[in-house]
Write a protein that holds these residues in place. Sequence first.
Motif, PDB file in Angstrom:
ATOM      1  N   ALA A 279       0.858  -1.187   0.000  1.00 24.98           N
ATOM      2  CA  ALA A 279       0.000   0.000   0.000  1.00 24.98           C
ATOM      3  C   ALA A 279       0.892   1.234   0.000  1.00 24.98           C
ATOM      4  CB  ALA A 279      -0.900  -0.001   1.229  1.00 24.98           C
ATOM      5  N   ALA A 280       0.311   2.358  -0.375  1.00 26.85           N
ATOM      6  CA  ALA A 280       1.051   3.624  -0.367  1.00 26.85           C
ATOM      7  C   ALA A 280       1.372   4.022   1.072  1.00 26.85           C
ATOM      8  CB  ALA A 280       0.225   4.718  -1.022  1.00 26.85           C
ATOM      9  N   THR A 281       2.487   4.684   1.258  1.00 27.28           N
ATOM     10  CA  THR A 281       2.862   5.195   2.572  1.00 27.28           C
ATOM     11  C   THR A 281       1.875   6.273   2.988  1.00 27.28           C
ATOM     12  OG1 THR A 281       5.183   4.686   2.189  1.00 27.28           O
ATOM     13  CG2 THR A 281       4.703   6.347   3.869  1.00 27.28           C
ATOM     14  N   GLU A 282       1.421   6.193   4.230  1.00 24.98           N
ATOM     15  CA  GLU A 282       0.477   7.169   4.782  1.00 24.98           C
ATOM     16  C   GLU A 282       1.272   8.189   5.596  1.00 24.98           C
ATOM     17  OE1 GLU A 282      -2.451   5.116   7.158  1.00 24.98           O
ATOM     18  OE2 GLU A 282      -2.414   3.429   5.773  1.00 24.98           O
ATOM     19  N   TRP A 283       1.528   9.360   5.004  1.00 25.27           N
ATOM     20  CA  TRP A 283       2.275  10.416   5.685  1.00 25.27           C
ATOM     21  C   TRP A 283       1.329  11.307   6.465  1.00 25.27           C
ATOM     22  CZ3 TRP A 283       7.462  10.514   5.862  1.00 25.27           C
ATOM     23  CH2 TRP A 283       8.153   9.752   4.916  1.00 25.27           C
ATOM     24  N   ARG A 284       1.749  11.735   7.640  1.00 28.20           N
ATOM     25  CA  ARG A 284       1.001  12.754   8.372  1.00 28.20           C
ATOM     26  C   ARG A 284       1.063  14.035   7.552  1.00 28.20           C
ATOM     27  NH1 ARG A 284      -2.511  11.627  11.613  1.00 28.20           N
ATOM     28  NH2 ARG A 284      -2.165  13.543  12.732  1.00 28.20           N
ATOM     29  N   PRO A 285       0.033  14.855   7.605  1.00 26.43           N
ATOM     30  CA  PRO A 285      -0.006  16.063   6.764  1.00 26.43           C
ATOM     31  C   PRO A 285       1.247  16.930   6.856  1.00 26.43           C
ATOM     32  CG  PRO A 285      -2.141  15.730   7.778  1.00 26.43           C
ATOM     33  CD  PRO A 285      -1.206  14.701   8.387  1.00 26.43           C
ATOM     34  N   THR A 286       1.841  17.058   8.016  1.00 24.65           N
ATOM     35  CA  THR A 286       3.038  17.880   8.193  1.00 24.65           C
ATOM     36  C   THR A 286       4.211  17.376   7.358  1.00 24.65           C
ATOM     37  OG1 THR A 286       2.356  18.362  10.444  1.00 24.65           O
ATOM     38  CG2 THR A 286       4.657  18.767   9.913  1.00 24.65           C
TER      39      THR A 286
ATOM     40  N   ARG B 245       3.861  15.161   4.607  1.00 24.71           N
ATOM     41  CA  ARG B 245       3.485  14.850   3.229  1.00 24.71           C
ATOM     42  C   ARG B 245       4.082  15.903   2.295  1.00 24.71           C
ATOM     43  NH1 ARG B 245      -2.117  14.936   3.503  1.00 24.71           N
ATOM     44  NH2 ARG B 245      -1.943  13.014   4.681  1.00 24.71           N
ATOM     45  N   GLY B 246       4.959  15.480   1.405  1.00 29.71           N
ATOM     46  CA  GLY B 246       5.582  16.394   0.452  1.00 29.71           C
ATOM     47  C   GLY B 246       6.832  17.080   0.961  1.00 29.71           C
ATOM     48  N   ASP B 247       7.226  16.852   2.198  1.00 30.33           N
ATOM     49  CA  ASP B 247       8.446  17.448   2.730  1.00 30.33           C
ATOM     50  C   ASP B 247       9.640  16.915   1.955  1.00 30.33           C
ATOM     51  OD1 ASP B 247      10.899  17.330   4.704  1.00 30.33           O
ATOM     52  OD2 ASP B 247       9.538  18.849   5.523  1.00 30.33           O
ATOM     53  N   GLN B 248      10.632  17.737   1.703  1.00 33.28           N
ATOM     54  CA  GLN B 248      11.788  17.312   0.911  1.00 33.28           C
ATOM     55  C   GLN B 248      12.602  16.216   1.584  1.00 33.28           C
ATOM     56  OE1 GLN B 248      14.130  20.828   0.263  1.00 33.28           O
ATOM     57  NE2 GLN B 248      15.020  20.800   2.305  1.00 33.28           N
ATOM     58  N   MET B 249      12.500  16.056   2.899  1.00 36.24           N
ATOM     59  CA  MET B 249      13.225  14.993   3.594  1.00 36.24           C
ATOM     60  C   MET B 249      12.490  13.658   3.549  1.00 36.24           C
ATOM     61  SD  MET B 249      15.024  16.731   6.977  1.00 36.24           S
ATOM     62  CE  MET B 249      13.634  16.363   8.001  1.00 36.24           C
ATOM     63  N   SER B 250      11.207  13.661   3.217  1.00 37.17           N
ATOM     64  CA  SER B 250      10.384  12.448   3.303  1.00 37.17           C
ATOM     65  C   SER B 250      10.905  11.263   2.487  1.00 37.17           C
ATOM     66  CB  SER B 250       8.932  12.759   2.932  1.00 37.17           C
ATOM     67  OG  SER B 250       8.374  13.624   3.898  1.00 37.17           O
ATOM     68  N   PRO B 251      11.325  11.446   1.230  1.00 37.03           N
ATOM     69  CA  PRO B 251      11.821  10.272   0.484  1.00 37.03           C
ATOM     70  C   PRO B 251      13.025   9.598   1.152  1.00 37.03           C
ATOM     71  CG  PRO B 251      11.332  12.061  -1.032  1.00 37.03           C
ATOM     72  CD  PRO B 251      11.248  12.629   0.357  1.00 37.03           C
ATOM     73  N   GLY B 252      13.956  10.367   1.665  1.00 42.39           N
ATOM     74  CA  GLY B 252      15.116   9.799   2.347  1.00 42.39           C
ATOM     75  C   GLY B 252      14.748   9.137   3.664  1.00 42.39           C
ATOM     76  N   ILE B 253      13.813   9.740   4.389  1.00 41.27           N
ATOM     77  CA  ILE B 253      13.336   9.164   5.645  1.00 41.27           C
ATOM     78  C   ILE B 253      12.687   7.813   5.367  1.00 41.27           C
ATOM     79  CG2 ILE B 253      11.588   9.429   7.464  1.00 41.27           C
ATOM     80  CD1 ILE B 253      12.188  12.505   7.248  1.00 41.27           C
TER      81      ILE B 253
END
Length: 89
Positions: free
Chosen positions: A61-68, A70-78
């Motif tokens: 399933a797709a990763t469920e990011w918290r709104p804060t 979602r789309g943050d530039q660090m998210s893919p690396g995290i």
Amino acid sequence: MSEVEPWVHLGDFIRNIGMRAHISFLVERSTDNHARHRIRCDEGLGNEPYLVAVFTEPVTAATEWRPTWRGDQMSPGIEADARAIARWT
């Protein structure tokens, strides 16, 4: 996601955010569903770690990011670091 769901700590990693500050990310696995994982963040301010995202490993399933986050530039690396921990533990 239920806060009652039991989780086991798998590992953690740190991201430097500048000016000698850093954030720790904790990777945890559900004991009810071993494919379900979560990432929590500890900013080192004395507060409880808070939820960043929930994901499945292997991916079902797709990763469920918290709104804060979602789309943050660090998210893919995290996500990549969290998945590596989930795969190898």
